[in-house]
Design an enzyme around this catalytic site. Structure first.
Site, PDB file in Angstrom:
ATOM      1  N   ASN A 111       0.817  -1.221   0.000  1.00  0.00           N
ATOM      2  CA  ASN A 111       0.000   0.000   0.000  1.00  0.00           C
ATOM      3  C   ASN A 111       0.850   1.269   0.000  1.00  0.00           C
ATOM      4  OD1 ASN A 111      -1.993  -1.861   0.120  1.00  0.00           O
ATOM      5  ND2 ASN A 111      -2.722  -1.352   2.179  1.00  0.00           N
ATOM      6  N   HIS A 157     -17.652  36.072 -31.080  1.00  0.00           N
ATOM      7  CA  HIS A 157     -18.821  35.347 -31.616  1.00  0.00           C
ATOM      8  C   HIS A 157     -18.529  34.785 -33.006  1.00  0.00           C
ATOM      9  CE1 HIS A 157     -21.043  37.548 -28.448  1.00  0.00           C
ATOM     10  NE2 HIS A 157     -20.309  38.577 -28.862  1.00  0.00           N
ATOM     11  N   SER A 278      -8.506  11.683 -48.298  1.00  0.00           N
ATOM     12  CA  SER A 278      -9.784  10.977 -48.248  1.00  0.00           C
ATOM     13  C   SER A 278      -9.690   9.745 -49.137  1.00  0.00           C
ATOM     14  CB  SER A 278     -10.895  11.907 -48.738  1.00  0.00           C
ATOM     15  OG  SER A 278     -11.999  11.150 -49.192  1.00  0.00           O
ATOM     16  N   LYS A 284      -9.121  15.968 -51.485  1.00  0.00           N
ATOM     17  CA  LYS A 284      -9.152  16.360 -50.078  1.00  0.00           C
ATOM     18  C   LYS A 284      -7.802  16.305 -49.375  1.00  0.00           C
ATOM     19  CE  LYS A 284     -12.607  16.347 -47.661  1.00  0.00           C
ATOM     20  NZ  LYS A 284     -13.455  17.312 -47.002  1.00  0.00           N
ATOM     21  N   ASN A 286      -7.155  16.704 -45.371  1.00  0.00           N
ATOM     22  CA  ASN A 286      -7.953  16.887 -44.155  1.00  0.00           C
ATOM     23  C   ASN A 286      -7.105  17.169 -42.918  1.00  0.00           C
ATOM     24  OD1 ASN A 286     -10.346  16.418 -45.552  1.00  0.00           O
ATOM     25  ND2 ASN A 286     -10.199  14.202 -45.234  1.00  0.00           N
ATOM     26  N   GLU A 291      -8.074  17.517 -35.480  1.00  0.00           N
ATOM     27  CA  GLU A 291      -9.369  16.910 -35.112  1.00  0.00           C
ATOM     28  C   GLU A 291      -9.182  15.843 -34.045  1.00  0.00           C
ATOM     29  OE1 GLU A 291     -11.845  17.485 -39.294  1.00  0.00           O
ATOM     30  OE2 GLU A 291     -10.753  15.634 -38.945  1.00  0.00           O
ATOM     31  N   TYR A 318      -6.484   2.233   2.708  1.00  0.00           N
ATOM     32  CA  TYR A 318      -6.365   1.664   1.370  1.00  0.00           C
ATOM     33  C   TYR A 318      -7.566   0.777   1.040  1.00  0.00           C
ATOM     34  CZ  TYR A 318      -4.755  -0.870  -2.702  1.00  0.00           C
ATOM     35  OH  TYR A 318      -4.676  -1.403  -3.964  1.00  0.00           O
ATOM     36  N   GLN A 323      -6.552   0.660  -7.180  1.00  0.00           N
ATOM     37  CA  GLN A 323      -5.798   0.109  -8.314  1.00  0.00           C
ATOM     38  C   GLN A 323      -6.327   0.679  -9.633  1.00  0.00           C
ATOM     39  OE1 GLN A 323      -4.339  -4.034  -8.218  1.00  0.00           O
ATOM     40  NE2 GLN A 323      -5.714  -4.388  -9.953  1.00  0.00           N
TER      41      GLN A 323
HETATM   42  N1  ARG Z   1      -1.779  -3.407  -7.204  1.00  0.00           N
HETATM   43  C1  ARG Z   1      -2.200  -2.680  -6.058  1.00  0.00           C
HETATM   44  C2  ARG Z   1      -2.647  -1.275  -6.452  1.00  0.00           C
HETATM   45  O1  ARG Z   1      -2.360  -0.889  -7.512  1.00  0.00           O
HETATM   46  C3  ARG Z   1      -1.072  -2.575  -5.081  1.00  0.00           C
HETATM   47  C4  ARG Z   1      -1.500  -2.543  -3.651  1.00  0.00           C
HETATM   48  C5  ARG Z   1      -2.255  -3.748  -3.320  1.00  0.00           C
HETATM   49  N2  ARG Z   1      -2.482  -3.889  -1.922  1.00  0.00           N
HETATM   50  C6  ARG Z   1      -3.327  -4.777  -1.458  1.00  0.00           C
HETATM   51  N3  ARG Z   1      -3.439  -4.859  -0.216  1.00  0.00           N
HETATM   52  N4  ARG Z   1      -4.029  -5.559  -2.226  1.00  0.00           N
HETATM   53  O2  ARG Z   1      -3.318  -0.588  -5.704  1.00  0.00           O
END
Ligand code: ARG
Length: 472
Positions: A111, A157, A278, A284, A286, A291, A318, A323
């Site tokens: 984490n 405008h 095109s 053309k 383009n 775009e 966390y 993720q």
């Molecule tokens: N792959 C996880 C993420 O991107 C990393 C952390 C995962 N931690 C856990 N306790 N599962 O967040």
């Protein structure tokens, strides 16, 4: 089936569908070089603090470096059953150097590890984007200098409003991109805080040295609350907001280029290398590049909204939802870098049709305001001057004429004080020069801003954000 690094408390193996569903290594492998830098700094710190031995640390660092080489030369075996890049690298380390590799994860959680990697990655990419913005601004300044005498119609405008120097129009975008760079550098200050040591959510009982890790990795400070540090993604949202603004600015410019290249405008021509044809209409050419940049802007906005939405209901600390931060971030970075690069190239090859711009700048009664201001100088209140000018314009429209073709006696029919000098006032070039105030269109003002811009872009930058991490 492979044994999971966390398999200890599990009696059954993970379902294949869950393995596929939870895996992130197919995208978070992009973090690999940063994961290795972070791990090396962490490992050195563990040895300095006598949490692991110096000999073990050396083995681990050597192993990590070898893995770094495998990743760089494409021989690293990425395995989805190990979920993410962090566990892939750790497993490979143990494979290569044996059980001692298992000591690396002491006093660390994925984490805080993933938060560290993402910050290192983003810090690096912010520098890249900043350099691309600088290149683009330099290209704008050079184009403005090449065409510094060209006058074009300014619009409000999308109706012809008043004449402006083409360089002034380009410099307007320089101002936007300068603000974008300020925003990036402000965002980078908050990215540049070191989260390792926050553990899973509550820190660690080992006597680690967070400052050492921060310094080794070139961070300005360490994060101050372990729970916040593992669940904070504000810095990504700030970056996506800054990225959205950059794309919005590019998109506005692209919209103008698309208009300007169309036949009725014919103000500019995009080089052949930056246009497409095109499949059915042979004539053309383009403007697909502007775009597509305009189109990709929506995609980056989407990533900003996606991440804001992902975060809004998350309890501390966390959660695996986090993720989901990576794919939007990576795609935004790629889209932004790609758009900036191709835009700068396109701009450099742009041909400016000066005569056409100037011809249109003289049309549409673009100097009617100057005419009204002239009457004010003759003593009329502005409202009255506005009315008289309106009457002259209507007279011109009805007789299919333009201001400069009105004879003096005709002018004097609208107001007796009008003199021969009125013809100077309604000349577009005079109109531009007359606006001689800071931020105005007078050539001397535009040239000064051009010089200031160029100086600010070629000056060596004061702060170096990405210090080279020690120990690589
Ligand atoms: N792959 C996880 C993420 O991107 C990393 C952390 C995962 N931690 C856990 N306790 N599962 O967040």
């Amino acid at each position: 089936m492979t044994k999971k690094p966390w398999g200890g408390r599990f009696a059954k193996e993970t379902d294949a569908s869950v393995e596929a569903f939870t895996a992130s290594v197919h995208f978070d492998r992009r973090l690999a070089p940063f994961d290795i830098d972070g791990s090396i700094a962490h490992c050195r710190m563990l040895a300095r603090q006598n949490i692991i031995s110096a000999a073990d640390a050396d083995k681990i660092v050597r192993g990590l470096r070898a893995i770094g080489r495998e990743i760089a030369n494409g021989t690293f075996p990425f395995r989805p059953e190990y979920e993410d890049i962090h566990m892939n690298i750790e497993r490979r380390l143990i494979e290569k150097i044996g059980t001692v590799g298992g000591k690396l994860h002491t006093a660390r959680s994925r984490n805080d590890q993933v938060a560290l990697d993402t910050r290192l990655y983003l810090r690096h990419e912010i520098d890249t984007v900043d350099n691309l913005l600088r290149d683009l601004m330099l290209a704008l300044v050079r184009k403005a200098r090449d065409e510094v005498d060209v006058i074009m119609p300014g619009f409000t405008h999308l109706q012809i409003a008043q004449p402006v120097p083409f360089a002034h129009h380009l410099l307007a975008y320089c101002e936007m991109f300068a603000r974008d760079r300020e925003r990036l550098s402000d965002c980078a200050r908050r990215v540049n805080r070191m989260p390792l040591g926050s553990g899973a959510l509550s820190g660690t009982s080992f006597e680690i040295d967070r400052r050492y890790v921060a310094e080794a990795l070139g961070f300005q400070a360490v994060t101050q609350n372990s729970m916040d540090a593992v669940s904070d993604r504000d810095y990504l949202i700030e970056f996506l907001a800054a990225a959205s603004l950059i794309m919005m600015h590019l998109s506005r410019f692209c919209e103008e280029l698309i208009l300007w290249t169309s036949e009725p405008f014919s103000f500019v021509e995009i080089g052949d290398a930056y246009c497409t044809g095109s499949s059915i209409m042979p004539q053309k050419k383009n403007p697909d590049v502007p775009e597509l940049i305009r189109g990709k802007t929506g995609r980056v906005y989407g990533h900003l909204m996606a991440l804001l939405t992902t975060l809004k209901g998350l309890p501390l600390a966390y959660n695996r939802d986090l993720q989901e931060d990576k794919e939007p971030l990576f795609d935004a970075v790629d889209t932004l870098k790609g758009s900036l690069t191709v835009f700068t190239g396109m701009l450099q090859g742009l041909t400016v049709r000066a005569e056409q711009m100037e011809a249109v700048a003289a049309k549409g009664f673009s100097t009617a305001t100057d005419f009204a201001d002239y009457l004010v100088r003759k003593g009329l209140p502005f409202r009255r001057a506005h009315e008289v000018t309106g009457a002259v314009v209507r007279f011109c429209i009805e007789s299919g004429r333009d201001l400069p073709t009105v004879r003096l006696d005709e002018f004097q029919g609208f107001h007796p004080d009008i003199d021969e000098d009125v013809y100077e006032v309604i000349d577009p070039r005079r109109s531009v020069s007359a606006r001689n105030i800071p931020g105005g269109t007078a050539p001397s003002r535009v040239r000064r801003r051009l010089r200031e811009m160029e100086r600010s872009l070629t000056r060596p930058s004061r702060e170096k954000r990405t210090a080279k991490p020690k120990g690589r």
